[in-house]
Design a protein around this motif. Sequence first.
Motif, PDB file in Angstrom:
ATOM      1  N   SER A 132       0.828  -1.204   0.000  1.00 31.16           N
ATOM      2  CA  SER A 132       0.000   0.000   0.000  1.00 31.16           C
ATOM      3  C   SER A 132       0.869   1.264   0.000  1.00 31.16           C
ATOM      4  N   GLU A 133       1.877   1.281   0.888  1.00 26.68           N
ATOM      5  CA  GLU A 133       2.776   2.437   0.969  1.00 26.68           C
ATOM      6  C   GLU A 133       3.559   2.622  -0.333  1.00 26.68           C
ATOM      7  N   LEU A 134       3.965   1.488  -0.937  1.00 20.99           N
ATOM      8  CA  LEU A 134       4.718   1.574  -2.203  1.00 20.99           C
ATOM      9  C   LEU A 134       3.829   2.143  -3.309  1.00 20.99           C
ATOM     10  N   ALA A 135       2.535   1.754  -3.308  1.00 15.63           N
ATOM     11  CA  ALA A 135       1.611   2.255  -4.327  1.00 15.63           C
ATOM     12  C   ALA A 135       1.421   3.757  -4.168  1.00 15.63           C
ATOM     13  N   GLU A 136       1.327   4.203  -2.912  1.00 21.64           N
ATOM     14  CA  GLU A 136       1.177   5.643  -2.665  1.00 21.64           C
ATOM     15  C   GLU A 136       2.409   6.389  -3.171  1.00 21.64           C
ATOM     16  N   VAL A 154       0.008   6.103  -7.836  1.00 20.52           N
ATOM     17  CA  VAL A 154      -1.062   5.498  -8.627  1.00 20.52           C
ATOM     18  C   VAL A 154      -2.392   5.490  -7.870  1.00 20.52           C
ATOM     19  N   LEU A 155      -2.421   6.113  -6.675  1.00 17.50           N
ATOM     20  CA  LEU A 155      -3.647   6.097  -5.880  1.00 17.50           C
ATOM     21  C   LEU A 155      -4.315   7.466  -5.863  1.00 17.50           C
ATOM     22  N   ALA A 156      -5.650   7.448  -5.772  1.00 20.88           N
ATOM     23  CA  ALA A 156      -6.398   8.697  -5.657  1.00 20.88           C
ATOM     24  C   ALA A 156      -6.713   8.933  -4.181  1.00 20.88           C
ATOM     25  N   PRO A 157      -6.738  10.216  -3.760  1.00 18.56           N
ATOM     26  CA  PRO A 157      -7.099  10.479  -2.366  1.00 18.56           C
ATOM     27  C   PRO A 157      -8.544  10.039  -2.103  1.00 18.56           C
ATOM     28  N   ALA A 183      -6.901   2.520  11.341  1.00 15.46           N
ATOM     29  CA  ALA A 183      -7.332   1.943  10.061  1.00 15.46           C
ATOM     30  C   ALA A 183      -7.385   2.965   8.936  1.00 15.46           C
ATOM     31  N   VAL A 184      -6.925   4.192   9.207  1.00 14.74           N
ATOM     32  CA  VAL A 184      -6.926   5.232   8.176  1.00 14.74           C
ATOM     33  C   VAL A 184      -5.472   5.611   7.897  1.00 14.74           C
ATOM     34  N   TYR A 185      -5.088   5.615   6.623  1.00 18.24           N
ATOM     35  CA  TYR A 185      -3.698   5.878   6.268  1.00 18.24           C
ATOM     36  C   TYR A 185      -3.612   7.178   5.475  1.00 18.24           C
ATOM     37  N   GLU A 186      -2.891   8.142   6.048  1.00 18.43           N
ATOM     38  CA  GLU A 186      -2.799   9.447   5.414  1.00 18.43           C
ATOM     39  C   GLU A 186      -1.418   9.698   4.856  1.00 18.43           C
ATOM     40  N   GLY A 187      -1.374  10.272   3.664  1.00 14.88           N
ATOM     41  CA  GLY A 187      -0.108  10.693   3.072  1.00 14.88           C
ATOM     42  C   GLY A 187      -0.128  12.182   2.845  1.00 14.88           C
ATOM     43  N   ASP A 188       0.763  12.649   1.970  1.00 17.14           N
ATOM     44  CA  ASP A 188       0.845  14.086   1.703  1.00 17.14           C
ATOM     45  C   ASP A 188      -0.407  14.620   1.021  1.00 17.14           C
ATOM     46  N   ASN A 189      -1.078  13.746   0.256  1.00 23.47           N
ATOM     47  CA  ASN A 189      -2.258  14.205  -0.498  1.00 23.47           C
ATOM     48  C   ASN A 189      -3.562  13.785   0.174  1.00 23.47           C
ATOM     49  N   GLY A 190      -3.527  13.548   1.460  1.00 19.46           N
ATOM     50  CA  GLY A 190      -4.731  13.120   2.145  1.00 19.46           C
ATOM     51  C   GLY A 190      -4.738  11.626   2.383  1.00 19.46           C
ATOM     52  N   VAL A 191      -5.945  11.088   2.629  1.00 20.04           N
ATOM     53  CA  VAL A 191      -6.070   9.660   2.938  1.00 20.04           C
ATOM     54  C   VAL A 191      -5.867   8.855   1.649  1.00 20.04           C
ATOM     55  N   TYR A 192      -4.941   7.882   1.679  1.00 19.83           N
ATOM     56  CA  TYR A 192      -4.731   7.076   0.472  1.00 19.83           C
ATOM     57  C   TYR A 192      -5.222   5.651   0.639  1.00 19.83           C
ATOM     58  N   ALA A 193      -5.497   5.219   1.869  1.00 21.06           N
ATOM     59  CA  ALA A 193      -5.941   3.837   2.075  1.00 21.06           C
ATOM     60  C   ALA A 193      -6.800   3.748   3.324  1.00 21.06           C
ATOM     61  N   VAL A 194      -7.760   2.827   3.298  1.00 29.78           N
ATOM     62  CA  VAL A 194      -8.505   2.491   4.512  1.00 29.78           C
ATOM     63  C   VAL A 194      -8.417   0.982   4.689  1.00 29.78           C
ATOM     64  N   SER A 195      -8.427   0.562   5.942  1.00 27.79           N
ATOM     65  CA  SER A 195      -8.248  -0.854   6.215  1.00 27.79           C
ATOM     66  C   SER A 195      -9.533  -1.629   5.959  1.00 27.79           C
ATOM     67  N   GLY A 196      -9.382  -2.809   5.375  1.00 24.72           N
ATOM     68  CA  GLY A 196     -10.527  -3.697   5.188  1.00 24.72           C
ATOM     69  C   GLY A 196     -10.547  -4.796   6.236  1.00 24.72           C
ATOM     70  N   GLY A 197      -9.594  -4.783   7.151  1.00 26.34           N
ATOM     71  CA  GLY A 197      -9.548  -5.792   8.197  1.00 26.34           C
ATOM     72  C   GLY A 197      -8.117  -6.210   8.487  1.00 26.34           C
ATOM     73  N   PHE A 198      -7.865  -6.536   9.779  1.00 26.26           N
ATOM     74  CA  PHE A 198      -6.505  -6.849  10.226  1.00 26.26           C
ATOM     75  C   PHE A 198      -6.280  -8.351  10.336  1.00 26.26           C
TER      76      PHE A 198
END
Lengths: 345, 277
Positions: A90-94, A98-101, A117-132
């Motif tokens: 996920s971090e590599l994709a950000e 190739v990801l949209a905020p 469960a919320v992952y924020e980068g420079d452009n806002g949230v790039y991922a949300v968790s679907g389960g651990f």
Amino acid sequence: MKSTALILSASAIALSAMAPAHAQGDSITVAWYGGNWGDAFQACIGTPFTEATGIKVVPDIGTSTTTLAKLQQQAGAPTLDVAFLDGGISELAEEAGVLAPIDLKAIPNAANLADAAVYEGDNGVYAVSGGFYSLGLTYNTQEISKPPASWEDLWNDDYAFAVTIPSPSNSSGIPFIFFLNQMLGGTSDDFSPAFEKLKSLDAALYFDSSGAASNAFQSGEIIIGAHFNVGAWGLADAGLPIGFVVPKEGVWATDARLHLVKGGPNPEAAAKFLDTALSAEAASCLAANLYLGPAVKNVEVPEEVAGKLPWGESGSVDDLLLFDWNEVNAKRAELTDMWNRELAR
Amino acid sequence: MINSRSTVAALVFLPLLFFTAFFLVPLTVVATASFTNGDGVPTLANYARILLDTYHWSVIATTFRLGIVTTLICILIGYPLAWYLVRIVKFRSWRRLCVILLILPLFTSNIVRSFGWMVLLGRNGLVNETLQMAGLTERPLRLLGTETGILIGLVYILLPFVVLTIGNALAKIDHSLEQASADLGASPAATFWRVTFPLTAPGIAAGAIIVFALAVSAYVTPALLSGGRVTVLAVLVFQQYSSVFDFHYGGALAVTLLVFTMAIIGISSLVSRLGAR
């Protein structure tokens, strides 16, 4: 190098031209994993989404790594709308852009997400968790009558040459070294405590794929080791004498995350898909099917499922050790090399 | 004349296109990556990193040791097997059945067959149980996670290739040559070593090249049967491509494997050609 890129993008365009054309709006393409994971995603998210919206879900099956490669090749003209990627990838994709905020306000169910469960980068949230899911201590209940309580039990002489841990080729391999190192008092600049300890481990198998680990537990080749709660309980459900515990030192965990693809053909439907994925029903369904720990609060799970979640019988998402994947990824090449030289020979 | 030439061109075009798209282009991509760094600047650093490091030489040695020993064992077992199939079996249907049994495993995936060997070679596997029941060993032998285990798996998977190539060479031999040798007073052993064996040499060489190339580049079998405790070049390449994502260093490892393989095949065919003179 330029000609290489040209050839790659030309083949990507050719491939995307060959992909079945779906009229905008009546279907979305979602990249997720194969096997029981894909089946569970379809049953818990895909089917309810289609029932609620009338929009078909076209699965694009692949591991996180292949999905990331697809996203990079298709960057000019993506065919994917939503991508499931594991933590780390996920971090590599950000980083690859190739990801949209993700606009959490446009996703009502996102209000229930746990903070972790919320992952924020420079452009806002790039991922949300679907389960651990976690990497805990898995053991053969016929060979070991008293459930192990500590990771130190891996070094017990009784289990010599019947132990497994992940190799660096497995997504959990490098984080597991981080975890052990932290447990043994090492720092992120000095991994010698972990490697010194691992050198004295009488392991029969450093597993590359979790399937190889499951296979070795199934055949009795391995009687104790580090394995994912999803795989371990899967074996137990199949009637094998396998148990899974969260030792006193805790467990390292990560998650399957949802991402919006930058420039994806159906952004609105994709956001709706994320909303369905973050619903309490989807989370409880995934918990029952895969023992994925829900990333959204207020999820009810039956008692027999609750005990098999990644945090064990009496834990919660706050008990999981979730490392910063950027730090893990930064050390990946160096630790893989150290592993090869010190252990894999 | 022109007509036939254009037919040939048309016939060659498709395979050529296939070869270019699925072999040359990917190989060029890998080779280009191996000679550049992360910024696309040409460099030899990736190769220096491999060739100036004794660790990599030890991995190269393990890889080629496994490849050479696998090839030798395959020929030693495969030659008598091929002999049995071609010379000894009298009934055509039995021979056909044997050939089917021989190539049947090729229809299942490498992964499945390697998993099968994991079960057989394990601590509680069939091999160790048999050895212990027969009283040959007291404690289970370590077979998984050793070069011996990988060797057993590779020989099993690659044996059919030598049997088929040697069997083909044996079947083509004109019996009158051997009869002539016997008529001229040669013993059966002398006939074999001086007539039959040299005539099957091309079959042996073809089988050996196939087995050797497949053995040194094998990933699945070593990865599963080594339990991650023995490292071959293909495993290092996989690591770089699948988890470290360093395509430059990974590409250089892949090219190194390719060059060493071609060099060994070239040297051995040169030696055998000089030996034949």
